[in-house]
Design a protein around this motif. Structure first.
Motif, PDB file in Angstrom:
ATOM      1  N   LYS A 122      15.820  66.124  -7.063  1.00  0.00           N
ATOM      2  CA  LYS A 122      17.114  65.760  -7.099  1.00  0.00           C
ATOM      3  C   LYS A 122      16.966  64.269  -7.394  1.00  0.00           C
ATOM      4  CE  LYS A 122      19.386  65.879  -3.064  1.00  0.00           C
ATOM      5  NZ  LYS A 122      19.603  65.801  -1.625  1.00  0.00           N
ATOM      6  N   LEU A 123      18.058  64.193  -8.747  1.00  0.00           N
ATOM      7  CA  LEU A 123      18.102  62.843  -9.407  1.00  0.00           C
ATOM      8  C   LEU A 123      19.396  62.297  -9.085  1.00  0.00           C
ATOM      9  CD1 LEU A 123      17.125  64.122 -12.808  1.00  0.00           C
ATOM     10  CD2 LEU A 123      15.716  63.020 -11.120  1.00  0.00           C
ATOM     11  N   THR A 124      19.638  60.926  -8.569  1.00  0.00           N
ATOM     12  CA  THR A 124      20.836  60.208  -8.200  1.00  0.00           C
ATOM     13  C   THR A 124      21.005  58.721  -9.178  1.00  0.00           C
ATOM     14  OG1 THR A 124      20.787  61.056  -6.099  1.00  0.00           O
ATOM     15  CG2 THR A 124      22.265  59.226  -6.315  1.00  0.00           C
ATOM     16  N   LEU A 125      22.028  58.796  -9.912  1.00  0.00           N
ATOM     17  CA  LEU A 125      22.122  57.818 -10.812  1.00  0.00           C
ATOM     18  C   LEU A 125      23.104  56.756  -9.732  1.00  0.00           C
ATOM     19  CD1 LEU A 125      22.277  56.557 -13.683  1.00  0.00           C
ATOM     20  CD2 LEU A 125      24.692  57.650 -13.841  1.00  0.00           C
ATOM     21  N   THR A 126      22.435  55.506  -9.738  1.00  0.00           N
ATOM     22  CA  THR A 126      22.658  54.661  -8.752  1.00  0.00           C
ATOM     23  C   THR A 126      23.318  53.262  -9.286  1.00  0.00           C
ATOM     24  OG1 THR A 126      20.395  53.621  -8.543  1.00  0.00           O
ATOM     25  CG2 THR A 126      21.128  55.326  -6.890  1.00  0.00           C
ATOM     26  N   GLY A 127      22.886  53.061 -10.546  1.00  0.00           N
ATOM     27  CA  GLY A 127      23.594  51.752 -11.250  1.00  0.00           C
ATOM     28  C   GLY A 127      23.243  51.852 -12.701  1.00  0.00           C
ATOM     29  N   GLY A 156       6.573  43.079 -20.236  1.00  0.00           N
ATOM     30  CA  GLY A 156       7.176  44.507 -19.758  1.00  0.00           C
ATOM     31  C   GLY A 156       8.593  44.241 -19.139  1.00  0.00           C
ATOM     32  N   GLY A 157       8.889  42.882 -19.367  1.00  0.00           N
ATOM     33  CA  GLY A 157      10.597  42.611 -18.831  1.00  0.00           C
ATOM     34  C   GLY A 157      11.394  43.291 -19.718  1.00  0.00           C
ATOM     35  N   GLN A 158      12.562  42.903 -19.062  1.00  0.00           N
ATOM     36  CA  GLN A 158      14.089  43.256 -19.634  1.00  0.00           C
ATOM     37  C   GLN A 158      14.492  42.243 -20.916  1.00  0.00           C
ATOM     38  OE1 GLN A 158      17.005  44.093 -16.703  1.00  0.00           O
ATOM     39  NE2 GLN A 158      18.635  44.448 -18.324  1.00  0.00           N
ATOM     40  N   GLY A 159      15.012  42.741 -21.967  1.00  0.00           N
ATOM     41  CA  GLY A 159      15.468  42.105 -23.018  1.00  0.00           C
ATOM     42  C   GLY A 159      16.686  40.926 -22.381  1.00  0.00           C
ATOM     43  N   ALA A 160      17.019  40.024 -23.392  1.00  0.00           N
ATOM     44  CA  ALA A 160      17.990  39.133 -22.949  1.00  0.00           C
ATOM     45  C   ALA A 160      19.311  39.914 -23.240  1.00  0.00           C
ATOM     46  CB  ALA A 160      18.135  37.798 -23.978  1.00  0.00           C
ATOM     47  N   PHE A 161      20.130  39.929 -22.149  1.00  0.00           N
ATOM     48  CA  PHE A 161      21.695  40.558 -22.241  1.00  0.00           C
ATOM     49  C   PHE A 161      21.530  41.856 -22.558  1.00  0.00           C
ATOM     50  CE2 PHE A 161      22.210  36.052 -23.217  1.00  0.00           C
ATOM     51  CZ  PHE A 161      23.217  35.430 -22.243  1.00  0.00           C
ATOM     52  N   SER A 162      20.316  42.455 -22.365  1.00  0.00           N
ATOM     53  CA  SER A 162      20.386  43.814 -22.528  1.00  0.00           C
ATOM     54  C   SER A 162      20.504  44.823 -21.269  1.00  0.00           C
ATOM     55  CB  SER A 162      18.615  44.214 -22.826  1.00  0.00           C
ATOM     56  OG  SER A 162      18.542  45.573 -23.036  1.00  0.00           O
ATOM     57  N   GLY A 163      20.815  46.081 -21.615  1.00  0.00           N
ATOM     58  CA  GLY A 163      21.426  47.098 -20.597  1.00  0.00           C
ATOM     59  C   GLY A 163      20.272  47.695 -19.652  1.00  0.00           C
ATOM     60  N   SER A 164      20.650  48.401 -18.577  1.00  0.00           N
ATOM     61  CA  SER A 164      19.646  48.980 -18.018  1.00  0.00           C
ATOM     62  C   SER A 164      20.230  50.130 -17.092  1.00  0.00           C
ATOM     63  CB  SER A 164      18.657  47.983 -17.102  1.00  0.00           C
ATOM     64  OG  SER A 164      19.601  47.619 -16.052  1.00  0.00           O
ATOM     65  N   VAL A 165      19.276  50.812 -16.597  1.00  0.00           N
ATOM     66  CA  VAL A 165      19.868  51.969 -15.609  1.00  0.00           C
ATOM     67  C   VAL A 165      18.702  51.904 -14.456  1.00  0.00           C
ATOM     68  CG1 VAL A 165      18.120  53.631 -16.949  1.00  0.00           C
ATOM     69  CG2 VAL A 165      20.418  54.273 -15.686  1.00  0.00           C
ATOM     70  N   SER A 166      19.555  52.391 -13.292  1.00  0.00           N
ATOM     71  CA  SER A 166      18.892  52.578 -12.027  1.00  0.00           C
ATOM     72  C   SER A 166      19.200  53.780 -11.542  1.00  0.00           C
ATOM     73  CB  SER A 166      19.295  51.348 -11.041  1.00  0.00           C
ATOM     74  OG  SER A 166      18.993  49.932 -11.645  1.00  0.00           O
ATOM     75  N   TYR A 167      18.241  54.237 -10.715  1.00  0.00           N
ATOM     76  CA  TYR A 167      18.456  55.671 -10.388  1.00  0.00           C
ATOM     77  C   TYR A 167      17.369  55.918  -9.243  1.00  0.00           C
ATOM     78  CZ  TYR A 167      14.431  56.611 -13.491  1.00  0.00           C
ATOM     79  OH  TYR A 167      13.261  56.631 -13.977  1.00  0.00           O
ATOM     80  N   ALA A 168      17.819  57.119  -8.484  1.00  0.00           N
ATOM     81  CA  ALA A 168      16.619  57.631  -7.320  1.00  0.00           C
ATOM     82  C   ALA A 168      16.061  59.018  -7.695  1.00  0.00           C
ATOM     83  CB  ALA A 168      17.308  57.490  -5.936  1.00  0.00           C
ATOM     84  N   VAL A 169      14.748  59.054  -7.559  1.00  0.00           N
ATOM     85  CA  VAL A 169      14.141  60.483  -7.775  1.00  0.00           C
ATOM     86  C   VAL A 169      13.734  60.915  -6.447  1.00  0.00           C
ATOM     87  CG1 VAL A 169      12.343  62.199  -8.890  1.00  0.00           C
ATOM     88  CG2 VAL A 169      13.568  60.016 -10.134  1.00  0.00           C
ATOM     89  N   GLU A 170      14.061  62.297  -6.003  1.00  0.00           N
ATOM     90  CA  GLU A 170      13.541  63.004  -4.733  1.00  0.00           C
ATOM     91  C   GLU A 170      12.913  64.120  -5.151  1.00  0.00           C
ATOM     92  OE1 GLU A 170      16.286  61.402  -1.538  1.00  0.00           O
ATOM     93  OE2 GLU A 170      17.240  62.301  -2.966  1.00  0.00           O
TER      94      GLU A 170
END
Length: 220
Positions: A122-127, A156-170
């Motif tokens: 199960k994948l949940t797109l959370t943000g 291994g950090g996030q770039g300046a003003f770059s986008g991202s995605v958050s999610y949950a995996v079960e």
């Protein structure tokens, strides 16, 4: 005259704003997902991208098939989409479904129904965060921004003003429904990935590509 004034302004803005630009959204143990009560804070080296997780003792090699549920767009009050439009959320969910399906199909036989030797995922797109238009691209050409992104790339950090995605995996056993693995993740492109800076959702999509690869690697 305008261009002469804008260039130093952008440089100065970059030098100041990059100090705080990349704090970004930090995922939480979303209360509305089924495994929320079993998630614990991850204190490992990968905690930057996987802040919460649960893992049971599993021999993954015994599983040969997979059933992937349709990706769910999280509706809980603790979602992290900000002001992202529903159409963009749906587009990312479609992309997530396609990407994870393709990656998992390279490791497992895709099944239609849960059963023995089968994983149900199960994948949940959370943000998600969009790349800040113009500024996100300028950071790759501005001296201060490029320097900051270089350091972030190494860390291994996030770039300046770059986008991202958050999610949950079960991940469940398809035969008995036992929860085998669960985690919350935040993914984003390498900070020096210039192509991913163009297009407001490109960084989030690249993050999903990386997330799918990471999941498959864990199930080997």
């Amino acid at each position: 005259m305008f261009k002469k004034n804008v260039v130093p302004l952008l440089f100065t803005a970059a030098a100041v704003l990059t100090l705080t630009a990349c704090a970004g959204v930090q995922p939480v143990a979303y209360t509305g997902i089924s495994s929320a009560s079993q998630l614990t804070q991850n204190r490992g080296d990968d905690s930057r991208k996987v802040p919460y997780k649960y893992t049971a003792p599993v021999v993954w090699s015994r599983y040969t098939q997979v059933v992937l549920d349709p990706v769910v767009v999280y509706q809980g009050s603790d979602n992290q989409f900000g002001d992202m439009k529903p159409a963009d959320r749906a587009a990312l969910a479609d992309y997530m479904n396609k990407t994870f399906s393709e990656k998992l199909a390279a490791r497992f036989t895709v099944a239609k129904q849960p059963g023995p030797n089968t994983l149900r995922i199960k994948l949940t797109l959370t943000g998600a965060e969009k790349t800040t238009m113009l500024v996100g691209q300028v950071m790759h050409f501005d001296l201060a921004g490029n320097l900051y992104n270089g350091v972030q790339s190494i860390r291994g950090g996030q770039g300046a003003f770059s986008g991202s995605v958050s999610y949950a995996v079960e991940v469940y056993d398809g035969a008995n429904g036992q929860l085998l693995k669960a985690y919350v993740s935040k993914q984003y492109p390498n900070a020096m990935n210039l192509p991913a800076a163009f297009g407001s959702l490109s960084a989030a999509e690249t993050g999903l590509d990386k997330g799918a690869d990471a999941l498959v690697a864990q199930l080997r």
